[in-house]
Scaffold this motif. Structure first.
Motif, PDB file in Angstrom:
ATOM      1  N   SER A 143       0.814  -1.220   0.000  1.00  0.00           N
ATOM      2  CA  SER A 143       0.000   0.000   0.000  1.00  0.00           C
ATOM      3  C   SER A 143       0.847   1.270   0.000  1.00  0.00           C
ATOM      4  CB  SER A 143      -0.935   0.020   1.208  1.00  0.00           C
ATOM      5  OG  SER A 143      -0.202   0.149   2.411  1.00  0.00           O
ATOM      6  N   GLY A 144       2.138   1.124   0.298  1.00  0.00           N
ATOM      7  CA  GLY A 144       3.002   2.292   0.361  1.00  0.00           C
ATOM      8  C   GLY A 144       2.814   3.099   1.636  1.00  0.00           C
ATOM      9  N   LEU A 145       2.116   2.526   2.604  1.00  0.00           N
ATOM     10  CA  LEU A 145       1.900   3.183   3.888  1.00  0.00           C
ATOM     11  C   LEU A 145       2.861   2.601   4.923  1.00  0.00           C
ATOM     12  CD1 LEU A 145      -2.013   3.108   4.015  1.00  0.00           C
ATOM     13  CD2 LEU A 145      -0.560   5.063   3.429  1.00  0.00           C
ATOM     14  N   SER A 146       3.114   3.351   5.965  1.00  0.00           N
ATOM     15  CA  SER A 146       3.922   2.825   7.065  1.00  0.00           C
ATOM     16  C   SER A 146       3.101   1.776   7.808  1.00  0.00           C
ATOM     17  CB  SER A 146       4.308   3.949   8.028  1.00  0.00           C
ATOM     18  OG  SER A 146       3.153   4.438   8.684  1.00  0.00           O
ATOM     19  N   LEU A 147       3.787   0.944   8.576  1.00  0.00           N
ATOM     20  CA  LEU A 147       3.085  -0.075   9.353  1.00  0.00           C
ATOM     21  C   LEU A 147       2.130   0.570  10.347  1.00  0.00           C
ATOM     22  CD1 LEU A 147       2.627  -3.036   9.922  1.00  0.00           C
ATOM     23  CD2 LEU A 147       4.618  -3.008  11.441  1.00  0.00           C
ATOM     24  N   SER A 148       2.517   1.695  10.937  1.00  0.00           N
ATOM     25  CA  SER A 148       1.617   2.362  11.887  1.00  0.00           C
ATOM     26  C   SER A 148       0.391   2.928  11.176  1.00  0.00           C
ATOM     27  CB  SER A 148       2.354   3.446  12.669  1.00  0.00           C
ATOM     28  OG  SER A 148       2.836   4.458  11.816  1.00  0.00           O
ATOM     29  N   ALA A 149       0.559   3.436   9.957  1.00  0.00           N
ATOM     30  CA  ALA A 149      -0.594   3.957   9.212  1.00  0.00           C
ATOM     31  C   ALA A 149      -1.542   2.823   8.826  1.00  0.00           C
ATOM     32  CB  ALA A 149      -0.132   4.712   7.967  1.00  0.00           C
ATOM     33  N   VAL A 150      -0.987   1.693   8.397  1.00  0.00           N
ATOM     34  CA  VAL A 150      -1.825   0.538   8.061  1.00  0.00           C
ATOM     35  C   VAL A 150      -2.554   0.046   9.307  1.00  0.00           C
ATOM     36  CG1 VAL A 150      -1.743  -1.906   7.389  1.00  0.00           C
ATOM     37  CG2 VAL A 150      -0.592  -0.193   6.004  1.00  0.00           C
ATOM     38  N   THR A 151      -1.873   0.043  10.429  1.00  0.00           N
ATOM     39  CA  THR A 151      -2.504  -0.377  11.682  1.00  0.00           C
ATOM     40  C   THR A 151      -3.698   0.515  12.002  1.00  0.00           C
ATOM     41  OG1 THR A 151      -0.435  -1.296  12.513  1.00  0.00           O
ATOM     42  CG2 THR A 151      -2.114  -0.743  14.159  1.00  0.00           C
ATOM     43  N   ARG A 152      -3.536   1.829  11.816  1.00  0.00           N
ATOM     44  CA  ARG A 152      -4.656   2.752  12.069  1.00  0.00           C
ATOM     45  C   ARG A 152      -5.821   2.470  11.131  1.00  0.00           C
ATOM     46  NH1 ARG A 152      -0.354   6.306  12.782  1.00  0.00           N
ATOM     47  NH2 ARG A 152      -0.544   7.148  10.674  1.00  0.00           N
ATOM     48  N   VAL A 153      -5.536   2.283   9.837  1.00  0.00           N
ATOM     49  CA  VAL A 153      -6.601   2.014   8.862  1.00  0.00           C
ATOM     50  C   VAL A 153      -7.295   0.695   9.191  1.00  0.00           C
ATOM     51  CG1 VAL A 153      -7.091   1.524   6.429  1.00  0.00           C
ATOM     52  CG2 VAL A 153      -5.520   3.369   7.020  1.00  0.00           C
ATOM     53  N   VAL A 154      -6.526  -0.334   9.473  1.00  0.00           N
ATOM     54  CA  VAL A 154      -7.108  -1.638   9.795  1.00  0.00           C
ATOM     55  C   VAL A 154      -7.934  -1.554  11.075  1.00  0.00           C
ATOM     56  CG1 VAL A 154      -6.546  -4.010  10.513  1.00  0.00           C
ATOM     57  CG2 VAL A 154      -5.465  -3.023   8.483  1.00  0.00           C
ATOM     58  N   THR A 155      -7.471  -0.784  12.043  1.00  0.00           N
ATOM     59  CA  THR A 155      -8.237  -0.617  13.286  1.00  0.00           C
ATOM     60  C   THR A 155      -9.604  -0.003  12.996  1.00  0.00           C
ATOM     61  OG1 THR A 155      -6.237  -0.437  14.636  1.00  0.00           O
ATOM     62  CG2 THR A 155      -8.251   0.525  15.556  1.00  0.00           C
ATOM     63  N   LEU A 156      -9.655   1.006  12.157  1.00  0.00           N
ATOM     64  CA  LEU A 156     -10.934   1.631  11.778  1.00  0.00           C
ATOM     65  C   LEU A 156     -11.815   0.655  11.005  1.00  0.00           C
ATOM     66  CD1 LEU A 156      -9.636   5.168  10.734  1.00  0.00           C
ATOM     67  CD2 LEU A 156     -10.934   4.578  12.800  1.00  0.00           C
ATOM     68  N   LEU A 157     -11.222  -0.076  10.072  1.00  0.00           N
ATOM     69  CA  LEU A 157     -11.992  -1.052   9.304  1.00  0.00           C
ATOM     70  C   LEU A 157     -12.478  -2.203  10.182  1.00  0.00           C
ATOM     71  CD1 LEU A 157      -9.812  -1.142   6.062  1.00  0.00           C
ATOM     72  CD2 LEU A 157     -12.161  -0.269   6.253  1.00  0.00           C
ATOM     73  N   GLU A 158     -11.679  -2.553  11.159  1.00  0.00           N
ATOM     74  CA  GLU A 158     -12.048  -3.604  12.100  1.00  0.00           C
ATOM     75  C   GLU A 158     -13.250  -3.169  12.947  1.00  0.00           C
ATOM     76  OE1 GLU A 158      -9.321  -6.721  14.584  1.00  0.00           O
ATOM     77  OE2 GLU A 158      -8.869  -4.602  14.850  1.00  0.00           O
ATOM     78  N   ALA A 159     -13.241  -1.910  13.363  1.00  0.00           N
ATOM     79  CA  ALA A 159     -14.355  -1.385  14.166  1.00  0.00           C
ATOM     80  C   ALA A 159     -15.673  -1.415  13.396  1.00  0.00           C
ATOM     81  CB  ALA A 159     -14.043   0.041  14.622  1.00  0.00           C
ATOM     82  N   ASP A 160     -15.584  -1.308  12.063  1.00  0.00           N
ATOM     83  CA  ASP A 160     -16.777  -1.350  11.219  1.00  0.00           C
ATOM     84  C   ASP A 160     -17.138  -2.771  10.784  1.00  0.00           C
ATOM     85  OD1 ASP A 160     -17.074   1.417  11.341  1.00  0.00           O
ATOM     86  OD2 ASP A 160     -15.915   1.749   9.500  1.00  0.00           O
ATOM     87  N   GLY A 161     -16.352  -3.751  11.201  1.00  0.00           N
ATOM     88  CA  GLY A 161     -16.616  -5.140  10.839  1.00  0.00           C
ATOM     89  C   GLY A 161     -16.168  -5.512   9.435  1.00  0.00           C
ATOM     90  N   HIS A 162     -15.295  -4.686   8.844  1.00  0.00           N
ATOM     91  CA  HIS A 162     -14.845  -4.945   7.473  1.00  0.00           C
ATOM     92  C   HIS A 162     -13.565  -5.768   7.397  1.00  0.00           C
ATOM     93  CE1 HIS A 162     -17.249  -1.109   6.528  1.00  0.00           C
ATOM     94  NE2 HIS A 162     -17.994  -2.170   6.319  1.00  0.00           N
ATOM     95  N   VAL A 163     -12.805  -5.763   8.461  1.00  0.00           N
ATOM     96  CA  VAL A 163     -11.538  -6.495   8.528  1.00  0.00           C
ATOM     97  C   VAL A 163     -11.427  -7.110   9.918  1.00  0.00           C
ATOM     98  CG1 VAL A 163      -8.998  -6.229   8.508  1.00  0.00           C
ATOM     99  CG2 VAL A 163     -10.380  -4.982   6.853  1.00  0.00           C
ATOM    100  N   GLU A 164     -10.777  -8.256   9.974  1.00  0.00           N
ATOM    101  CA  GLU A 164     -10.436  -8.879  11.255  1.00  0.00           C
ATOM    102  C   GLU A 164      -8.933  -9.094  11.281  1.00  0.00           C
ATOM    103  OE1 GLU A 164     -12.486 -12.602  11.309  1.00  0.00           O
ATOM    104  OE2 GLU A 164     -14.435 -11.682  11.727  1.00  0.00           O
ATOM    105  N   ARG A 165      -8.357  -9.011  12.463  1.00  0.00           N
ATOM    106  CA  ARG A 165      -6.946  -9.384  12.627  1.00  0.00           C
ATOM    107  C   ARG A 165      -6.903 -10.786  13.226  1.00  0.00           C
ATOM    108  NH1 ARG A 165      -4.297  -3.680  14.473  1.00  0.00           N
ATOM    109  NH2 ARG A 165      -6.432  -3.194  14.977  1.00  0.00           N
ATOM    110  N   GLN A 166      -6.100 -11.633  12.590  1.00  0.00           N
ATOM    111  CA  GLN A 166      -5.965 -13.014  13.041  1.00  0.00           C
ATOM    112  C   GLN A 166      -4.483 -13.377  13.056  1.00  0.00           C
ATOM    113  OE1 GLN A 166      -8.245 -15.436  10.342  1.00  0.00           O
ATOM    114  NE2 GLN A 166     -10.194 -14.474  10.903  1.00  0.00           N
ATOM    115  N   PRO A 167      -4.096 -14.332  13.888  1.00  0.00           N
ATOM    116  CA  PRO A 167      -2.704 -14.784  13.865  1.00  0.00           C
ATOM    117  C   PRO A 167      -2.321 -15.218  12.452  1.00  0.00           C
ATOM    118  CG  PRO A 167      -3.861 -15.745  15.727  1.00  0.00           C
ATOM    119  CD  PRO A 167      -4.897 -15.053  14.889  1.00  0.00           C
ATOM    120  N   CYS A 168      -1.081 -14.955  12.063  1.00  0.00           N
ATOM    121  CA  CYS A 168      -0.615 -15.315  10.723  1.00  0.00           C
ATOM    122  C   CYS A 168      -0.828 -16.797  10.463  1.00  0.00           C
ATOM    123  CB  CYS A 168       0.866 -14.984  10.552  1.00  0.00           C
ATOM    124  SG  CYS A 168       1.171 -13.235  10.360  1.00  0.00           S
TER     125      CYS A 168
END
Length: 153
Positions: free
Chosen positions: A72-97
């Motif tokens: 995505s060309g984003l930093s890991l912290s920026a991706v973490t923020r985006v994923v956190t927002l998407l996770e709150a909306d139920g669009h993404v989940e974080r799971q162990p690799c």
């Protein structure tokens, strides 16, 4: 220009300077326009949309967080923020690799896939309007090759 030793003059010509300035303006203007259209017409930021896109294209709709940052060309912290927002909306989940269990994968949910599909037409229309309608008559294959040469150094 080359000097007597055959080395390039570090000073840019007027044409080179114009090119660089236009390129920098493009790098700023196009993403802003695409983001504005996505937010206005689809209610999603371009960072969130692209995250959903990359996950939708990934095998099993999952990517390691670091890999998602890299593509995505984003930093890991920026991706973490985006994923956190998407996770709150139920669009993404974080799971162990899936491979080693040490890191986390971002996994696109069915709701996230639907969200991506709903925003896709807006993004395509925005790309058409802000980019491709302005390139009529250009050789896109050649232009793409030039951009790839610049990008790969």
């Amino acid at each position: 220009m080359r000097d007597d030793a055959g080395e390039r003059d570090p000073v840019l010509s007027d044409t080179e300077e114009d090119f660089i300035r236009a390129l920098v303006r493009t790098f700023t203007a196009v993403p802003r326009a695409l983001d504005a259209d996505l937010q206005r017409d689809a209610g999603i930021t371009s960072s969130a949309y692209l995250t959903l896109l990359y996950l939708a294209e990934a095998p099993d709709r999952r990517l390691r967080m670091g890999e998602l940052a890299a593509i995505s060309g984003l930093s890991l912290s920026a991706v973490t923020r985006v994923v956190t927002l998407l996770e709150a909306d139920g669009h993404v989940e974080r799971q162990p690799c899936a491979n080693d269990g040490r890191g986390l994968d971002a996994v696109l949910t069915d709701a996230g896939h639907e969200r991506f599909l709903a925003a896709w037409p807006t993004h395509m229309a925005s790309l058409r309007r802000h980019v491709f309608d302005r390139l009529e008559g250009l050789d896109l294959e050649h232009s793409t090759a030039v951009l790839r040469r610049i990008a790969t150094g």
